[in-house]
Design a protein around this motif. Structure first.
Motif, short mmCIF file in Angstrom:
data_model
loop_
_atom_site.label_atom_id
_atom_site.label_comp_id
_atom_site.label_asym_id
_atom_site.label_seq_id
_atom_site.Cartn_x
_atom_site.Cartn_y
_atom_site.Cartn_z
N CYS A 109 0.83 -1.20 0.00
CA CYS A 109 0.00 0.00 0.00
C CYS A 109 0.86 1.25 0.00
O CYS A 109 1.79 1.36 0.80
N LYS A 110 0.54 2.19 -0.86
CA LYS A 110 1.35 3.41 -0.89
C LYS A 110 1.16 4.22 0.39
O LYS A 110 1.98 5.07 0.70
N ASN A 111 0.06 3.95 1.11
CA ASN A 111 -0.16 4.65 2.39
C ASN A 111 0.25 3.80 3.58
O ASN A 111 0.02 4.19 4.72
N SER A 112 0.80 2.61 3.33
CA SER A 112 1.10 1.65 4.41
C SER A 112 -0.11 1.44 5.30
O SER A 112 -0.03 1.48 6.53
N SER A 113 -1.24 1.22 4.67
CA SER A 113 -2.46 1.00 5.44
C SER A 113 -2.61 -0.47 5.81
O SER A 113 -2.25 -1.35 5.04
N ALA A 114 -3.14 -0.72 7.00
CA ALA A 114 -3.35 -2.10 7.46
C ALA A 114 -4.82 -2.47 7.38
O ALA A 114 -5.27 -3.40 8.06
N MET A 115 -5.57 -1.77 6.55
CA MET A 115 -7.01 -1.98 6.51
C MET A 115 -7.40 -3.40 6.12
O MET A 115 -8.33 -3.98 6.66
N LEU A 116 -6.70 -3.98 5.15
CA LEU A 116 -7.09 -5.33 4.72
C LEU A 116 -6.88 -6.33 5.85
O LEU A 116 -7.71 -7.22 6.08
N PHE A 117 -5.78 -6.18 6.56
CA PHE A 117 -5.48 -7.07 7.69
C PHE A 117 -6.55 -6.96 8.77
O PHE A 117 -7.08 -7.97 9.26
N VAL A 118 -6.90 -5.74 9.13
CA VAL A 118 -7.91 -5.53 10.18
C VAL A 118 -9.28 -5.98 9.67
O VAL A 118 -10.05 -6.64 10.39
N ALA A 119 -9.55 -5.67 8.40
CA ALA A 119 -10.85 -6.02 7.82
C ALA A 119 -11.06 -7.53 7.81
O ALA A 119 -12.17 -8.02 8.01
N ALA A 120 -9.98 -8.28 7.58
CA ALA A 120 -10.10 -9.73 7.50
C ALA A 120 -10.60 -10.28 8.84
O ALA A 120 -11.52 -11.11 8.89
N LYS A 121 -10.03 -9.80 9.94
CA LYS A 121 -10.43 -10.32 11.25
C LYS A 121 -11.83 -9.82 11.62
O LYS A 121 -12.67 -10.59 12.11
N VAL A 122 -12.08 -8.55 11.39
CA VAL A 122 -13.40 -8.00 11.72
C VAL A 122 -14.48 -8.74 10.92
O VAL A 122 -15.52 -9.12 11.45
N SER A 123 -14.19 -9.00 9.65
CA SER A 123 -15.18 -9.68 8.80
C SER A 123 -15.43 -11.11 9.25
O SER A 123 -16.57 -11.58 9.27
N GLN A 124 -14.36 -11.81 9.57
CA GLN A 124 -14.52 -13.21 10.00
C GLN A 124 -15.58 -13.30 11.10
O GLN A 124 -16.46 -14.15 11.05
N PHE A 125 -15.49 -12.42 12.09
CA PHE A 125 -16.42 -12.49 13.22
C PHE A 125 -17.76 -11.80 12.91
O PHE A 125 -18.80 -12.23 13.40
N ALA A 126 -17.72 -10.75 12.09
CA ALA A 126 -18.96 -10.04 11.78
C ALA A 126 -19.93 -10.94 11.01
O ALA A 126 -21.14 -10.75 11.05
N LEU A 127 -19.37 -11.91 10.30
CA LEU A 127 -20.20 -12.80 9.49
C LEU A 127 -20.78 -13.97 10.28
O LEU A 127 -21.55 -14.76 9.76
N LEU A 128 -20.37 -14.10 11.54
CA LEU A 128 -20.82 -15.24 12.34
C LEU A 128 -21.68 -14.75 13.51
O LEU A 128 -21.34 -13.74 14.13
N PRO A 129 -22.73 -15.49 13.83
CA PRO A 129 -23.57 -15.06 14.97
C PRO A 129 -22.77 -14.97 16.28
O PRO A 129 -23.02 -14.08 17.09
N GLN A 130 -21.79 -15.86 16.45
CA GLN A 130 -21.01 -15.84 17.69
C GLN A 130 -20.29 -14.51 17.88
O GLN A 130 -20.01 -14.09 19.01
N GLY A 131 -19.93 -13.88 16.75
CA GLY A 131 -19.12 -12.67 16.83
C GLY A 131 -19.94 -11.41 16.99
O GLY A 131 -19.40 -10.33 17.26
#
Lengths: 246, 667
Positions: A170-192
């Motif tokens: 990333c030209k901005n050195s953003s970690a959004m994809l990394f954070v998004a992956a974890k947030v999404s994993q749990f956001a998609l599950l009722p447990q999360g």
């Protein structure tokens, strides 16, 4: 094949660092990229020179330990693989290859090609979990049906290996994809869902504290991600964040 | 002298664990926070143990040599995790899982431990789902199962081909929660280099900060070793590059017995080696044997032509192929257990029928499966008189859906398209069933020193079944150790903080520093890898898939020679107080050079063939492994006395009360 390597050498975090040229000869096209590095290191030790430090462990593309910016690309020229899965047949005799560490303010260099990715750890510690005790005294695993569609999407997000290629690309050195992956994993599950709001707020706050840049939707992260984590997850992260903060 | 007491509780096997837990000593929650526990290794076993102990209230210090607990090699497990949930309604039960595991292990594991493993297996799945592990599900939203080798039910839960990754990330997330709460202090990029014993009890460790090189002292009331197996003693294996036996070996030298080192699993389906530069071997999941057929040319001249690249496999007619597993084992065919499949492949290659330049490869062919699925698909889609091309296209799509990621991995490494030409595979070292001896509490022969997961010996006997390693790691860490360790620590509530300025710490630190200084100052002539590769070659040639007395005796002598040479001529560059990967490797190889010798000695002493241990002197008339229950139904637990060759053998006799001892047959 014979190759010229230009490799980043840096004694430690305080050292300024510089590119140093090395020649390697008789490299087989069947070697992996890191095996080529092994050959170079063996020859350096034999000549009483210091070998090049680089991170690696499983050498099958899953542990996320290996990194390397090769000819300007995280994990090198091939797609859908990590550096340890890159093979020398992607190069040709006489090539010059530039090898650098993953670059980002939040990933300080430890030595040569090894960087410190503790920022990722702290983001995970800020909320990358579901707060259940590990007693095993939870409800039966089949008591909450989860749609196959969501379970599969959750799995796709969860396949992130935490290597940092997204940040390095990333030209901005953003970690959004990394954070998004974890947030999404749990956001998609009722447990999360129970603590979804706190999770997204805390993880994003930690991400900002670590000094990662902002996302401007260039999409480089998705292309260089060795596990093909979709940028749609960033959209989901933004949605989750917005919902949590208004 | 230490004697073995396995501390198996009384009572019927079904009730042992429950009754035992009812009577076990507990530590009051207020006291737990004053008790320190060190956990070495953060894979499935160590990660789950660290998280659970911290939740219970203990103060935990966890150590990993990688930069994060998430990198532990548990992450690479592909296929799945077994649990006797019986969700499929196909007759599964705790007893059946217990029985399959004991039988699969060729009757060399401890019944009580294995039954407990089966008993807690269902809890693991509940726990992981609660943590958000995205297991595969069916369209009704319930968990899906698949079948693995050596069993007759579907009990394997999975998350694509990345089950180990998802389970490890589950344990990692539980750890992160405790790290954030300050209950786990995490030491990344740290390596344990010795254990410290005070008054006979494990009371701490000496560790090296791998970034700064600093030597640190850490004290605790108990120490847990969860550092995985020792497969890298072969140099080439499916283990990670850093996987090592140092923690296990150091505790062995301090009094923990080492059990059954010769029980090692050689996995049949790995990508063959291609050259001397090879650094590791890559596994192709066991699940491929559901659809792939294994063969070599039936005629030696065809095999030679293939080795010289004058002939292609698809040019060999059906009648000139030898499907040797189907020929030898008609009942189980290509799905015989791992040890049996590996030996059969080796037998054909040794006879000259190997199919690559080195002669060490056999084919794993999907052509028949592609044709079968293609025909089926054509029928489903109502395509009459489908052309061969259409059938191949439809069949390949089915195969891609099932195994796409593995086929892609293969193609990246070998640069051949496995949809069009058969895969080449060869056996490789994968898992070690042997390990540190532990009792029913998972405690070693040193009080206060525990060993869990692959690093211990207890559950898999002489051969591990597929999808059972993940089950054992998490069972030990989540559900067994957190109970049993309390029984020991209940006596420590008044001990108070263990001081790190004692003579015992001084002495341990000095010996660690002496060894590190030796490496740096030796200025020898050969690199660490040079010795590791030499050791690996001896291990593979003489202590590999088939072993005999002559070869094992030679191996012992040769390993001693390599070790002597190593300590004279090893060359380690750089300095102590810096990030120094060669220095890390040197210490690990030094330990492998001792472990390898004990391994060979154990193999020599065990005069029978069982599971992964195949002695050429002990075979049946048709070339199968011949067990000797009258003389060898025991665990060989070795006590260190100064040299591996002089280790003292202690026998734990295995009693089979709930399962009848029988010959394994897959014919």
């Amino acid at each position: 094949m014979n190759l010229t390597l230009k490799i980043w050498r840096q004694k430690g975090p305080q050292d300024k660092g510089r590119m140093v040229e090395y020649k390697v000869t008789d490299i087989s096209e069947h070697m992996s990229f890191l095996e080529m590095m092994d050959v170079l290191n063996e020859s350096l030790v034999a000549k009483d020179e210091e070998p090049i430090a680089f991170d690696h462990d499983c050498r099958e593309g899953i542990c996320g330990m290996c990194s390397l910016q090769i000819n300007g690309e995280a994990h090198g020229p091939d797609r859908g693989i990590t550096t340890c899965q890159l093979h020398m047949r992607m190069f040709k005799d006489g090539d010059t290859i530039y090898i650098e560490p993953f670059r980002a303010n939040a990933f300080p260099v430890i030595k040569d090609l090894v960087v410190d990715r503790m920022a990722f750890e702290r983001i995970q510690q800020a909320g990358g979990y579901i707060s259940v005790n590990t007693s095993g005294n939870t409800q039966d695993a089949n008591s909450i049906p989860i749609s196959k569609h969501n379970a599969d999407l959750s799995m796709d997000a969860a396949s992130c290996i935490g290597c940092g290629a997204c940040v390095a690309s990333c030209k901005n050195s953003s970690a959004m994809l990394f954070v998004a992956a974890k947030v999404s994993q749990f956001a998609l599950l009722p447990q999360g869902k129970v603590e979804a709001k706190d999770r997204v707020k805390n993880m994003v706050m930690q991400m900002d504290l670590e000094g990662f840049g902002n996302c401007t939707n260039t999409g480089a992260c998705e292309i260089e991600c060795p596990k093909g984590i979709s940028i749609e997850n960033i959209a989901r992260l933004n949605r989750e964040y917005l919902a949590a903060t208004i | 002298m230490t004697t073995l007491n396995s501390r198996i509780p009384e009572g019927p096997i079904k009730d042992k664990w429950t009754l035992y837990k009812d009577k076990i000593n507990l530590v009051n929650p207020a006291n737990k926070r004053n008790i320190d526990i060190i956990v070495i290794g953060t894979g499935l076993a160590g990660g789950s143990a660290a998280a659970t102990l911290a939740e219970l209230g203990y103060s935990v210090k966890a150590f990993a040599y990688q930069d994060s607990p998430r990198r532990a090699h548990s992450i690479a497990a592909q296929g799945g995790i077994n649990a006797s949930k019986n969700y499929m309604g196909d007759g599964d039960s705790n007893y059946r899982l217990f029985y399959d595991t004991v039988k699969g292990g060729d009757y060399r594991s401890r019944e009580a431990n294995v039954y407990r493993l089966a008993e807690v297996s269902g809890n693991i799945i509940d726990q992981c789902v609660a943590q958000g592990v995205p297991f595969a599900r069916d369209y009704g939203g319930l968990l899906d199962n698949r079948s693995f080798g050596g069993v007759l039910v579907s009990r394997t839960f999975y998350a694509k081909g990345q089950t180990g990754q998802q389970l490890l990330l589950g344990a990692y997330s539980a750890m992160n929660r405790q790290i954030a709460r300050g209950k786990i202090e995490m030491f990344n990029r740290h390596e344990m280099l010795d254990v410290v014993k005070i008054d006979g009890k494990a009371r701490g460790i000496i560790a090296r900060d791998l970034i700064t090189g600093e030597i640190e002292r850490h004290s605790a009331h108990a120490v847990v070793i969860a550092t995985g197996g020792y497969g890298n003693v072969y140099f080439l294996s499916t283990n990670a590059m850093g996987s090592n036996a140092t923690a296990a070996w150091k505790i062995h030298k301090k009094g923990a017995f080492f059990a059954n080192p010769c029980f090692t699993q050689i996995h049949p389906t790995c990508i063959p080696r291609s050259g001397d530069y090879q650094s590791k071997l890559t596994l192709m999941s066991e699940s491929l044997r559901n659809d792939g057929r294994i063969w070599v040319p039936a005629k030696i001249e065809d095999a030679q032509a293939i080795q010289q690249k004058k002939l292609k496999p698809i040019q060999i007619a059906e009648e000139n192929r030898d499907y040797f597993l189907e020929r030898r084992y008609p009942a189980f065919g290509n799905l015989v257990p791992r040890d049996v499949a590996s030996r059969a492949a080796k037998e054909r290659c040794d006879a000259g029928f190997g199919v690559n330049a080195t002669g060490e490869a056999v084919y794993l062919d999907f052509a028949a499966a592609i044709k079968r699925y293609g025909t089926e698909q054509a029928k489903i889609h109502g395509i009459n008189n489908a052309s061969t091309e259409k059938i191949t296209e439809l069949g390949a799509a089915v195969i891609e859906e099932k195994y796409g990621n593995l086929f892609q991995m293969y193609e990246k490494i070998i640069d051949e398209n496995p949809y069009k030409t058969p895969m080449m595979i060869y056996p490789a070292t994968h898992y070690t069933m042997g390990g540190v001896w532990v009792d029913y509490n998972l405690m070693t022969t040193v009080p206060g020193l525990y060993c869990i997961g692959e690093a211990n010996f207890s559950d898999h006997g002489a051969n591990r079944l597929g999808a059972s390693a993940l089950m054992q790691g998490l069972a030990d860490g989540y559900f067994v150790l957190p109970y049993t360790i309390g029984d020991y620590l209940a006596d420590d509530i008044r001990t108070g903080k263990i001081k790190i300025d004692s003579p015992e710490f001084d002495e341990a630190e000095k010996s660690v520093k002496d060894q590190l200084n030796f490496f740096i100052n030796n200025k020898g002539t050969h690199t660490v890898d040079y010795y590791h590769k030499r050791l690996g070659q001896v291990m593979w040639d003489k202590v590999g898939m088939a072993r005999n007395e002559k070869g094992l005796k030679e191996a012992i002598t040769e390993i001693q020679e390599i070790r002597e040479d190593f300590w004279k001529n090893v060359k380690v560059p750089g300095s102590l107080n810096e990030f120094n990967q060669e220095l890390e490797k040197a210490g690990r190889v030094a330990d492998f050079l001792e472990l390898g010798e004990l391994f060979a000695k154990d193999a020599l002493e065990r005069e029978e063939s069982c599971g992964g241990h195949f002695r050429e002197e002990h075979i049946t008339d048709d070339g199968e492994a011949k067990r000797d229950d009258a003389n060898f139904a025991y665990v060989a637990a070795w006590e260190y006395t100064g040299k591996p060759s002089e280790a003292i053998l202690h026998k734990e006799q295995l009693e089979f009360k709930d399962i009848e001892l029988k010959t394994r047959s897959y014919k």
